[in-house]
Design a protein around this motif. Structure first.
Motif, PDB file in Angstrom:
ATOM      1  N   ARG A   1       0.818  -1.213   0.000  1.00  0.00           N
ATOM      2  CA  ARG A   1       0.000   0.000   0.000  1.00  0.00           C
ATOM      3  C   ARG A   1       0.854   1.265   0.000  1.00  0.00           C
TER       4      ARG A   1
ATOM      5  N   PRO B   1      -2.630  -7.877  -7.256  1.00  0.00           N
ATOM      6  CA  PRO B   1      -3.055  -7.015  -6.133  1.00  0.00           C
ATOM      7  C   PRO B   1      -3.104  -7.773  -4.815  1.00  0.00           C
TER       8      PRO B   1
ATOM      9  N   HIS C   1       0.732 -13.918  -5.428  1.00  0.00           N
ATOM     10  CA  HIS C   1       0.930 -12.513  -5.067  1.00  0.00           C
ATOM     11  C   HIS C   1       2.377 -12.240  -4.670  1.00  0.00           C
TER      12      HIS C   1
ATOM     13  N   VAL D   1      -1.584  -5.402 -11.443  1.00  0.00           N
ATOM     14  CA  VAL D   1      -1.389  -3.953 -11.338  1.00  0.00           C
ATOM     15  C   VAL D   1      -0.194  -3.570 -12.213  1.00  0.00           C
TER      16      VAL D   1
ATOM     17  N   ASP E   1       3.758   2.152  -7.784  1.00  0.00           N
ATOM     18  CA  ASP E   1       3.556   1.100  -8.777  1.00  0.00           C
ATOM     19  C   ASP E   1       4.409   1.311 -10.017  1.00  0.00           C
TER      20      ASP E   1
END
Length: 358
Positions: A27, A38, A87, A142, A31
């Motif tokens: 967070r 994500p 992830h 992302v 990016d």
């Protein structure tokens, strides 16, 4: 099997925690120059997989159920582990000169843009090929669009204006191209089928091919002062009241309990082979697999195996029937997917989500 399940559970727990920690840290990071799945993947994998990990350990450590049931929950928990690991590991970092791809297993490889040999674009994922290696970018990733624009521009600049060659599927498509991501769906079909077959094979081996033996049980010299049959279970009560009861389970009439009850007189020393069991609901007890007095065998390991087989064999055709139904489902899904024009939208929705069939 018990040690394997414990080790796998520990590894999964670490992956779940690492995935959630990584999602929280993402967070606060930019990016730019990154492609990754994500944090939702980590949260779904960690929470969903962790919930199934709980019954895995409860059944394994606190009940007398066969480890195969715990193994089933472990396999379901592994699906969450796949999301968490994806992830953590499925990532690309890039700049103007090169990009580094980290695959599902955590292996990193760095390439320049002129090393790209092909691109296969799909509705739900795109795949960049670099010779024998490839980097798959999921539709939910992302930063995927920014990276693909960069890769196409840099490849054109380095190749004299030529675009990245398009790659067509080389493997035969059982859906005749009508189902988006059909190859991946077939992989899922095969994987789930193999999982069910492995479960069936393990259960058959546990019931029929792995007989009880002295090495797997604790040999104990006991004095019992009474015994009683309740239902299909013979209870043996030690003269030492501080000890748990001993049980012979799944009696079916082929074993005569009277000779065993006769030696539970408070004076006769009985040799028993038993394994201590602690059910989820109830008091601990010893599951008896053999009973002897001197050289006289009152209840043998063969008797115990036969009782177990008579009790559990109905589950084998049940699992086999479930596998058969799964194979029937696969057959009709392929049939509908190959010829969607023959079926109504209602039938197609039984096998595929909207938008996957064209």
């Amino acid at each position: 099997m018990t040690y394997f399940i414990l080790a796998a559970s520990a590894i999964l727990a670490i992956i779940f925690i690492a995935g959630i920690v990584s999602a929280i840290r993402e967070r606060g990071r930019s990016d730019k120059g990154r492609v990754y799945l994500p944090g939702t993947f980590a949260w779904l994998g960690g929470i969903g997989g962790g919930l199934f990990l709980i019954p895995t350990l409860i059944i394994l450590l606190t009940t007398d159920e066969s480890p195969w049931l715990s193994f089933v929950f472990l396999c379901i928990s592994m699906l969450g582990g796949v999301l968490s690991l994806a992830h953590l590991n499925c990532r690309i970092t890039y700049d103007q000169e090169s990009f580094t791809h980290k695959n599902f297993l955590g292996i990193k490889r760095t390439y320049t843009y002129d090393q790209i040999t092909g691109l296969k674009e799909g509705t739900h994922e795109d795949i960049f090929y670099m010779g024998r290696h490839f980097a798959m970018i999921d539709e939910y990733s992302v930063g995927a669009m920014e990276f693909e624009i960069m890769a196409k521009k840099r490849y054109q600049a380095l190749s004299g204006g030529k675009p990245i060659p398009r790659v067509k599927p080389k493997l035969p498509d059982p859906f005749n191209g009508h189902v988006e991501g059909g190859a991946g769906l077939i992989v899922v079909y095969i994987g789930v089928t193999l999982l069910f077959l492995a479960l069936l094979g393990w259960f058959v081996a546990d019931v029929y091919l792995i007989p009880p033996s002295p090495e797997e049980n604790k040999r104990m010299e006991m004095v019992f002062d009474r015994a009683a049959v309740r239902g299909d279970c013979l209870y043996l009560y030690p003269a030492d009241e501080s000890m748990e009861s001993f049980q012979i389970r799944h009696l079916d009439g082929s074993v005569d309990p009277d000779p065993i009850k006769a030696v539970c007189d408070g004076t006769t020393t009985v040799t028993v082979y038993a394994d201590r069991t602690k059910p989820k609901n109830g008091d601990p007890y010893y599951l008896v697999e053999a009973v002897m007095v001197d050289d006289t065998v009152l209840f043998s390991f063969e008797d115990e195996q036969r009782l177990r087989q008579n009790e559990y064999w109905p589950l084998i055709p049940f699992i086999g029937g479930f596998i058969l139904l799964w194979c029937v489902y696969i057959f009709f899904s392929i049939r509908v997917g190959r010829n969607p024009e023959r079926y109504s939208k209602k039938v197609i929705r039984l096998f595929f989500k909207d938008g996957y069939v064209h």
